[in-house]
Design an enzyme around this catalytic site. Structure first.
Site, PDB file in Angstrom:
ATOM      1  CB  SER A 215      34.737  40.238  37.105  1.00 18.08           C
ATOM      2  OG  SER A 215      35.664  39.568  36.276  1.00 18.08           O
TER       3      SER A 215
ATOM      4  CG  ASP B 122      38.720  40.911  34.196  1.00 18.94           C
ATOM      5  OD1 ASP B 122      39.206  42.038  34.386  1.00 18.94           O
ATOM      6  OD2 ASP B 122      37.927  40.355  34.988  1.00 18.94           O
TER       7      ASP B 122
ATOM      8  CG  MET C  89      43.575  38.680  31.475  1.00 17.16           C
ATOM      9  SD  MET C  89      43.817  37.564  32.855  1.00 17.16           S
ATOM     10  CE  MET C  89      42.535  38.140  33.990  1.00 17.16           C
TER      11      MET C  89
ATOM     12  CG  MET D 242      44.532  43.288  32.978  1.00 15.50           C
ATOM     13  SD  MET D 242      43.792  42.077  34.088  1.00 15.50           S
ATOM     14  CE  MET D 242      42.176  41.951  33.341  1.00 15.50           C
TER      15      MET D 242
ATOM     16  CG  MET E  34      44.564  46.488  39.011  1.00 12.71           C
ATOM     17  SD  MET E  34      42.992  45.726  38.514  1.00 12.71           S
ATOM     18  CE  MET E  34      43.191  44.043  39.094  1.00 12.71           C
TER      19      MET E  34
ATOM     20  N   GLY F 162      45.500  39.437  36.751  1.00 13.48           N
ATOM     21  CA  GLY F 162      45.834  38.205  36.055  1.00 13.48           C
ATOM     22  C   GLY F 162      44.972  37.015  36.413  1.00 13.48           C
TER      23      GLY F 162
ATOM     24  N   GLY G 278      41.323  35.598  38.901  1.00 13.86           N
ATOM     25  CA  GLY G 278      40.261  35.807  39.877  1.00 13.86           C
ATOM     26  C   GLY G 278      40.561  35.035  41.156  1.00 13.86           C
ATOM     27  N   GLY G 279      39.766  35.306  42.181  1.00 10.11           N
ATOM     28  CA  GLY G 279      39.822  34.507  43.397  1.00 10.11           C
ATOM     29  C   GLY G 279      40.978  34.795  44.325  1.00 10.11           C
TER      30      GLY G 279
ATOM     31  CG  ASP H 109      39.243  44.238  38.965  1.00 11.80           C
ATOM     32  OD1 ASP H 109      38.811  43.188  39.456  1.00 11.80           O
ATOM     33  OD2 ASP H 109      39.584  44.363  37.771  1.00 11.80           O
ATOM     34  N   GLY H 110      39.370  43.165  42.537  1.00 10.58           N
ATOM     35  CA  GLY H 110      40.184  42.077  43.075  1.00 10.58           C
ATOM     36  C   GLY H 110      39.888  41.821  44.544  1.00 10.58           C
ATOM     37  N   GLY H 111      39.371  40.619  44.815  1.00 10.23           N
ATOM     38  CA  GLY H 111      39.122  40.228  46.199  1.00 10.23           C
ATOM     39  C   GLY H 111      37.977  40.990  46.850  1.00 10.23           C
TER      40      GLY H 111
ATOM     41  N   GLY I 216      34.239  39.152  40.931  1.00 15.56           N
ATOM     42  CA  GLY I 216      34.091  37.958  40.115  1.00 15.56           C
ATOM     43  C   GLY I 216      33.716  36.762  40.964  1.00 15.56           C
TER      44      GLY I 216
HETATM   45  C1  DX5 Z   1      41.881  40.188  37.862  1.00 10.29           C
HETATM   46  C2  DX5 Z   1      40.692  40.785  37.163  1.00 10.29           C
HETATM   47  C3  DX5 Z   1      39.474  40.858  37.967  1.00 10.29           C
HETATM   48  C4  DX5 Z   1      38.950  39.555  38.485  1.00 10.29           C
HETATM   49  C5  DX5 Z   1      38.490  39.820  39.863  1.00 10.29           C
HETATM   50  O1  DX5 Z   1      43.017  40.405  37.116  1.00 10.29           O
HETATM   51  O2  DX5 Z   1      40.981  42.096  36.707  1.00 10.29           O
HETATM   52  O3  DX5 Z   1      38.440  41.594  37.325  1.00 10.29           O
HETATM   53  O4  DX5 Z   1      37.908  39.014  37.737  1.00 10.29           O
HETATM   54  O5  DX5 Z   1      38.164  38.621  40.410  1.00 10.29           O
HETATM   55  P1  DX5 Z   1      37.826  38.385  41.931  1.00 10.29           P
HETATM   56  O6  DX5 Z   1      36.656  39.260  42.271  1.00 10.29           O
HETATM   57  O7  DX5 Z   1      37.528  36.938  41.966  1.00 10.29           O
HETATM   58  O8  DX5 Z   1      39.052  38.769  42.720  1.00 10.29           O
HETATM   59 ZN    ZN Z   2      39.281  43.338  35.943  1.00 11.98          ZN
END
Ligand code: DX5
Ligand code: ZN
Length: 246
Positions: free
Chosen positions: A27, A54, A56, A87, A156, A161, A163-164, A194-196, A216
């Site tokens: 990502s 992503d 937003m 998003m 999700m 919303g 990353g990290g 997607d996420g963490g 990401g």
């Molecule tokens: C969050 C995004 C993700 C994000 C994931 O809303 O949809 O794609 O980049 O980031 P990490 O891998 O850092 O959780």
């Molecule tokens: Zn995403």
């Protein structure tokens, strides 16, 4: 579904989701935008499968990122499919713009549309892979009922919303419910998370049934993003999820 470019006419369409195959989707939200082309080249050379983008709008989620003009720029930087995660409110209004910008997969949130199945069909009607995503607080049934129209089912594993964030512990049960529905109906659909996602959580998601992994922070905040892609694939292989690629 449209046939991938380059396939012989008349040949049976190959399966899109391949049992035992994991897709790794960096990502770019966590990439260094001052060196974006270089960052994307590094993960592509390391064997990434898709580039996850992503989008937003500051309404569906508080954060604001980028739109079709930036997607068109990213299109020139890579040959990998662009996995565009919208998003945004009223996502179908912007579908033509993202299609024209070079998106390959367009993923919309079930919370952002009245009829998820119709939204997925509208994406396929543009010749794109259709994706539906579900936030952690939304019953997965809303995604499951639209699976027949879906090429990518995105569960999700954090609140969308930013990353990290940390992988939510309730995620494996939700992933497993989607995987069971895909298998029981014989569907050809990726189960994406997607996420963490990192070397510790990707195997948990894979064992629950995920076969596409967006990451990401764990890739682009690593000292060597290419090495992080390879480490993620090795972690998945070590967890019993095959590392074979299509
Ligand atoms: C969050 C995004 C993700 C994000 C994931 O809303 O949809 O794609 O980049 O980031 P990490 O891998 O850092 O959780
Ligand atoms: Zn995403």
């Amino acid at each position: 579904m449209t046939r991938p470019p380059g396939d012989a006419p008349g040949a049976p369409a190959p399966r899109w989701s391949v049992p035992g195959t994991c897709r790794i989707c960096p990502s770019i939200l966590s990439a260094d935008f001052g060196r974006l082309a270089e960052e994307i080249a590094a993960v592509e050379a390391a064997g990434a499968d898709f580039i996850h983008v992503d989008v937003m709008d500051g309404q569906f989620v508080p954060n604001l990122t980028f739109g079709p003009i930036v997607v068109a720029g990213i299109r020139t930087m890579t040959r990998l499919p662009l996995d565009v995660h919208l998003m945004i409110v009223d996502p179908l209004r912007h579908l033509p713009a993202f299609a024209d910008a070079g998106a390959d997969h367009v993923i919309v949130h079930v919370e952002a549309v009245d009829d998820p199945g119709a939204a997925a069909r509208a994406i396929r009607a543009r010749g794109l892979r259709s994706g539906l995503s579900v936030k952690p607080g939304t019953p997965v049934e809303r995604l499951i009922e639209a699976l027949p129209d879906c090429d990518v089912a995105l569960v999700m594993t954090v609140e969308p919303g930013a990353g990290g964030q940390a992988f939510l512990p309730g995620s494996p049960d939700r992933i497993a419910a989607v995987r069971r529905a895909v298998v029981s109906r014989g569907l050809d659909c990726l189960v994406e998370v997607d996420g963490g996602i990192d070397v510790r959580t990707a195997p948990l998601a894979a064992r629950a049934g995920a076969d596409a992994f967006v990451a990401g922070h764990s890739i682009f905040h690593a000292s060597n993003p290419g090495g992080a892609v390879r480490a993620l694939r090795a972690a998945l292989a070590g967890a019993g999820a095959a590392e074979a690629r299509p």
